[in-house]
Scaffold this motif. Structure first.
Motif, PDB file in Angstrom:
ATOM      1  N   LEU A  45      68.425  43.245 -20.523  1.00 30.78           N
ATOM      2  CA  LEU A  45      68.286  43.268 -21.985  1.00 30.78           C
ATOM      3  C   LEU A  45      67.760  44.639 -22.401  1.00 30.78           C
ATOM      4  O   LEU A  45      66.728  45.095 -21.897  1.00 30.78           O
ATOM      5  N   GLY A  46      68.466  45.303 -23.306  1.00 28.46           N
ATOM      6  CA  GLY A  46      67.994  46.573 -23.858  1.00 28.46           C
ATOM      7  C   GLY A  46      67.154  46.311 -25.101  1.00 28.46           C
ATOM      8  O   GLY A  46      67.555  45.530 -25.966  1.00 28.46           O
ATOM      9  N   THR A  47      66.006  46.957 -25.182  1.00 29.18           N
ATOM     10  CA  THR A  47      65.135  46.765 -26.349  1.00 29.18           C
ATOM     11  C   THR A  47      65.000  48.094 -27.086  1.00 29.18           C
ATOM     12  O   THR A  47      64.302  48.994 -26.627  1.00 29.18           O
ATOM     13  N   LEU A  48      65.696  48.218 -28.191  1.00 29.12           N
ATOM     14  CA  LEU A  48      65.668  49.457 -28.979  1.00 29.12           C
ATOM     15  C   LEU A  48      64.770  49.240 -30.190  1.00 29.12           C
ATOM     16  O   LEU A  48      65.210  48.712 -31.211  1.00 29.12           O
ATOM     17  N   PHE A  49      63.519  49.626 -30.055  1.00 31.94           N
ATOM     18  CA  PHE A  49      62.549  49.397 -31.126  1.00 31.94           C
ATOM     19  C   PHE A  49      62.229  50.726 -31.807  1.00 31.94           C
ATOM     20  O   PHE A  49      61.448  51.518 -31.306  1.00 31.94           O
ATOM     21  N   TYR A  50      62.858  50.912 -32.956  1.00 31.38           N
ATOM     22  CA  TYR A  50      62.700  52.158 -33.715  1.00 31.38           C
ATOM     23  C   TYR A  50      61.398  52.171 -34.508  1.00 31.38           C
ATOM     24  O   TYR A  50      61.067  53.172 -35.129  1.00 31.38           O
ATOM     25  N   GLU A  51      60.713  51.077 -34.584  1.00 29.38           N
ATOM     26  CA  GLU A  51      59.387  51.030 -35.196  1.00 29.38           C
ATOM     27  C   GLU A  51      58.539  50.066 -34.380  1.00 29.38           C
ATOM     28  O   GLU A  51      59.079  49.181 -33.699  1.00 29.38           O
ATOM     29  N   PRO A  52      57.236  50.239 -34.407  1.00 38.82           N
ATOM     30  CA  PRO A  52      56.389  49.401 -33.562  1.00 38.82           C
ATOM     31  C   PRO A  52      56.481  47.928 -33.947  1.00 38.82           C
ATOM     32  O   PRO A  52      56.486  47.580 -35.126  1.00 38.82           O
ATOM     33  N   SER A  53      56.605  47.094 -32.957  1.00 38.64           N
ATOM     34  CA  SER A  53      56.511  45.645 -33.157  1.00 38.64           C
ATOM     35  C   SER A  53      56.197  45.036 -31.808  1.00 38.64           C
ATOM     36  O   SER A  53      57.083  44.512 -31.132  1.00 38.64           O
ATOM     37  N   THR A  54      54.971  45.148 -31.427  1.00 33.07           N
ATOM     38  CA  THR A  54      54.565  44.705 -30.102  1.00 33.07           C
ATOM     39  C   THR A  54      54.907  43.239 -29.885  1.00 33.07           C
ATOM     40  O   THR A  54      55.434  42.852 -28.847  1.00 33.07           O
ATOM     41  N   ARG A  55      54.626  42.433 -30.910  1.00 33.48           N
ATOM     42  CA  ARG A  55      54.793  40.990 -30.756  1.00 33.48           C
ATOM     43  C   ARG A  55      56.256  40.595 -30.505  1.00 33.48           C
ATOM     44  O   ARG A  55      56.570  39.901 -29.541  1.00 33.48           O
ATOM     45  N   THR A  56      57.139  41.072 -31.356  1.00 31.74           N
ATOM     46  CA  THR A  56      58.553  40.709 -31.201  1.00 31.74           C
ATOM     47  C   THR A  56      59.110  41.285 -29.896  1.00 31.74           C
ATOM     48  O   THR A  56      59.849  40.624 -29.172  1.00 31.74           O
ATOM     49  N   ARG A  57      58.726  42.519 -29.604  1.00 32.82           N
ATOM     50  CA  ARG A  57      59.239  43.149 -28.382  1.00 32.82           C
ATOM     51  C   ARG A  57      58.769  42.384 -27.146  1.00 32.82           C
ATOM     52  O   ARG A  57      59.577  42.074 -26.253  1.00 32.82           O
ATOM     53  N   LEU A  58      57.493  42.062 -27.104  1.00 29.48           N
ATOM     54  CA  LEU A  58      56.970  41.342 -25.937  1.00 29.48           C
ATOM     55  C   LEU A  58      57.592  39.951 -25.825  1.00 29.48           C
ATOM     56  O   LEU A  58      57.832  39.457 -24.726  1.00 29.48           O
ATOM     57  N   SER A  59      57.848  39.345 -26.970  1.00 27.97           N
ATOM     58  CA  SER A  59      58.454  38.014 -26.959  1.00 27.97           C
ATOM     59  C   SER A  59      59.856  38.083 -26.336  1.00 27.97           C
ATOM     60  O   SER A  59      60.224  37.244 -25.499  1.00 27.97           O
ATOM     61  N   PHE A  60      60.630  39.080 -26.728  1.00 27.99           N
ATOM     62  CA  PHE A  60      61.964  39.252 -26.150  1.00 27.99           C
ATOM     63  C   PHE A  60      61.866  39.587 -24.662  1.00 27.99           C
ATOM     64  O   PHE A  60      62.630  39.064 -23.845  1.00 27.99           O
ATOM     65  N   GLU A  61      60.930  40.477 -24.314  1.00 25.61           N
ATOM     66  CA  GLU A  61      60.791  40.869 -22.910  1.00 25.61           C
ATOM     67  C   GLU A  61      60.381  39.673 -22.068  1.00 25.61           C
ATOM     68  O   GLU A  61      60.922  39.435 -20.977  1.00 25.61           O
ATOM     69  N   SER A  62      59.424  38.917 -22.594  1.00 22.31           N
ATOM     70  CA  SER A  62      58.971  37.725 -21.888  1.00 22.31           C
ATOM     71  C   SER A  62      60.131  36.750 -21.680  1.00 22.31           C
ATOM     72  O   SER A  62      60.321  36.195 -20.592  1.00 22.31           O
ATOM     73  N   ALA A  63      60.918  36.571 -22.741  1.00 23.01           N
ATOM     74  CA  ALA A  63      62.051  35.634 -22.668  1.00 23.01           C
ATOM     75  C   ALA A  63      63.002  36.036 -21.542  1.00 23.01           C
ATOM     76  O   ALA A  63      63.418  35.197 -20.735  1.00 23.01           O
ATOM     77  N   MET A  64      63.350  37.322 -21.494  1.00 22.42           N
ATOM     78  CA  MET A  64      64.307  37.781 -20.480  1.00 22.42           C
ATOM     79  C   MET A  64      63.691  37.686 -19.088  1.00 22.42           C
ATOM     80  O   MET A  64      64.352  37.230 -18.136  1.00 22.42           O
ATOM     81  N   LEU A  65      62.444  38.098 -18.963  1.00 22.48           N
ATOM     82  CA  LEU A  65      61.799  38.072 -17.647  1.00 22.48           C
ATOM     83  C   LEU A  65      61.636  36.641 -17.140  1.00 22.48           C
ATOM     84  O   LEU A  65      61.752  36.376 -15.944  1.00 22.48           O
ATOM     85  N   ARG A  66      61.368  35.714 -18.060  1.00 21.37           N
ATOM     86  CA  ARG A  66      61.199  34.309 -17.642  1.00 21.37           C
ATOM     87  C   ARG A  66      62.512  33.683 -17.175  1.00 21.37           C
ATOM     88  O   ARG A  66      62.518  32.611 -16.599  1.00 21.37           O
ATOM     89  N   MET A  67      63.631  34.345 -17.474  1.00 13.28           N
ATOM     90  CA  MET A  67      64.926  33.829 -16.997  1.00 13.28           C
ATOM     91  C   MET A  67      65.447  34.653 -15.817  1.00 13.28           C
ATOM     92  O   MET A  67      66.614  34.543 -15.441  1.00 13.28           O
ATOM     93  N   GLY A  68      64.586  35.505 -15.266  1.00 12.40           N
ATOM     94  CA  GLY A  68      64.973  36.257 -14.076  1.00 12.40           C
ATOM     95  C   GLY A  68      65.720  37.542 -14.364  1.00 12.40           C
ATOM     96  O   GLY A  68      66.189  38.221 -13.440  1.00 12.40           O
ATOM     97  N   GLY A  69      65.862  37.905 -15.633  1.00 18.59           N
ATOM     98  CA  GLY A  69      66.548  39.146 -15.990  1.00 18.59           C
ATOM     99  C   GLY A  69      65.594  40.318 -16.037  1.00 18.59           C
ATOM    100  O   GLY A  69      64.402  40.185 -15.754  1.00 18.59           O
ATOM    101  N   SER A  70      66.137  41.488 -16.390  1.00 18.98           N
ATOM    102  CA  SER A  70      65.321  42.699 -16.494  1.00 18.98           C
ATOM    103  C   SER A  70      65.421  43.270 -17.897  1.00 18.98           C
ATOM    104  O   SER A  70      66.326  42.916 -18.656  1.00 18.98           O
TER     105      SER A  70
END
Lengths: 314, 143
Positions: A45-70
């Motif tokens: 999963l590519g995360t292109l965050f042009y402005e800070p949003s720690t919460r949304t970004r971490l939520s997406f990262e967590s989601a992908m990591l919890r399914m075994g992705g990177s």
């Protein structure tokens, strides 16, 4: 209802049936998260965050990591090629080579839509200015469905910044399609729900809409109270922000007349609008809401990637 | 009374709302034309009392979308051998691309070179409202 390869830019990109598909899978993931821990093995999963949003970004990262992705990407445009003046079109074309799906957060409204027109892989809108935040809407819907057991026959109040609050606009436009929904809009005059959107609701869905500035006068009859932050970053004038920022502060004492099964929701982060003394009230579900955000993003990513989510028997 | 001869071969843009004729003249860049062009303003009209007219002694492409944005009562007559051989219908355009900018100062279409502003008609009544394809903001076209 095949979501594989699709973009999610606007919550209306999903039909009610497709919405149900995402929420149903998310609920299965809530019930047995471990069963889905490998469904995205080998996916990025590519995360292109042009402005800070720690919460949304971490939520997406967590989601992908919890399914075994990177996950790969940037969380600050100044540290990427964007700072050199690269266009969104070029950035997304390259990111689409590196990743199997991309989530984009951008301060300019419509930027993820533009990205989707050039992207070789699914683009998920992670929030664009004051416009749309569809995965927050999915999060809110999963929270309501999970905790109220239904998405219809609800009296839903939105309180705070209803003018710039994209989470409000998105959730309202989806709930409006469901049976027997009533809306109560609570805001200062300067931050009222946009008139053209209100007219659209009434004309298209014949929905009952109540507008007030007084939270306490309506709180006793609500099924859901959705609080929002007065967003400093959306104001052009600091003085206006200072004047309006504490318009509504939900304290425990104000909940006395509220229904015992009312849900207090908030997209987070909060500042002053909900006192800490509300946090341990059973009706306060905003931290659970954040947790549901991970599950709904897991379901969405899995469906857009088209991975096998049939994990029965594991 | 002012007398303007009819044209032999060309285009007549008729029933233009008063005051809009010169703006259409500018938009169509008729000031750069090397053929005869006439702009008539405040001409008597049976329908709206007064109107503007543009007569062009040449056959050229006319942007009907632009005219539709201004007023759907405008008519475009194609003239050949002193006769009207075709009347083109001007309609309020449902989709508009690149004709005007989104009024939303936060919209990506006002910042990115790759974007051509695109709009969909959402309201036809007293004024034309166009919804931006990118940010959904409603913009009214004003010539």
């Amino acid at each position: 209802m095949i979501l594989k390869g699709r973009h999610l830019i606007d919550q209306n990109d999903l039909s009610l049936e497709e919405l149900d598909q995402v929420l149903a899978l998310a609920e299965k993931m809530v019930d047995d998260r471990d069963a889905y821990s490998k469904v995205c093995d080998g996916k990025i999963l590519g995360t292109l965050f042009y402005e800070p949003s720690t919460r949304t970004r971490l939520s997406f990262e967590s989601a992908m990591l919890r399914m075994g992705g990177s996950v790969l990407g940037f969380s600050d445009a100044s540290a990427s090629s964007v700072a050199k003046g690269e266009s969104i079109a070029d950035t997304i074309r390259v990111a689409g080579v590196y990743a199997d799906a991309v989530v984009m957060r951008h301060p300019k409204e419509g930027a993820p839509k533009l990205a989707s027109q050039f992207s070789p892989v699914p683009v998920i809108n992670g929030g664009d200015g004051g416009h749309q935040h569809p995965t927050q809407t999915l999060t809110d819907l999963l929270t309501i469905r999970r905790l109220k057991g239904r998405l219809d026959n609800l009296k839903v109040a939105f309180c705070g910044d209803l003018k710039f609050g994209r989470t409000v606009h998105s959730l309202v436009s989806t709930l409006a399609k469901l049976p027997n929904i009533q809306f109560v809009f609570i805001s200062p005059d300067e931050l009222k729900f946009p008139k053209h959107m209100k007219e659209h609701l009434i004309e298209t869905y014949d929905i009952e809409v109540i507008e007030t500035q007084d939270l306490e006068s309506v709180i006793d009859d609500l099924d859901i109270l959705y609080m929002t932050r007065i967003q400093k970053e959306r104001f052009f004038n600091e003085a206006d922000y200072v004047r309006l920022k504490d318009s509504y502060i939900l304290e425990r004492s104000k909940l006395k007349t509220a229904k015992q099964d009312m849900l207090i929701m908030h997209p987070l982060p909060r500042v002053n609008e909900i006192s800490y003394d509300v946090d341990d009230d059973n009706r306060a579900v905003y931290f659970q809401q954040a947790e549901f955000g991970v599950y709904v993003r897991m379901a969405l990513i899995a469906l857009l990637l088209g991975v096998d989510t049939d994990v029965k028997g594991e | 009374m002012l007398k303007v001869n009819s044209i032999n071969r060309g285009i007549v843009i008729d029933h233009i709302p008063v005051g809009k004729g010169i703006k259409i003249f500018d938009k169509l860049k008729l000031n750069e034309a090397d053929f005869p062009v006439v702009l008539l303003m405040n001409v008597s009209s049976n329908i709206s009392q007064k109107k503007d007219i543009i007569k062009i002694e040449n056959v050229m492409d006319i942007d009907l979308t632009l005219l539709g944005l201004i007023d759907s009562n405008i008519t475009v007559n194609i003239i050949d051998d002193n006769k009207i051989i075709e009347k083109k219908k001007v309609e309020i355009p449902g989709d508009v691309t690149g004709m005007f900018k989104c009024k939303n100062s936060r919209c990506i279409s006002n910042f990115d070179d790759y974007v051509t502003p695109k709009f969909k008609l959402v309201h036809k009544n007293s004024k034309l409202l166009y919804s931006c394809e990118y940010c959904d903001e409603l913009t009214t076209y004003v010539l």
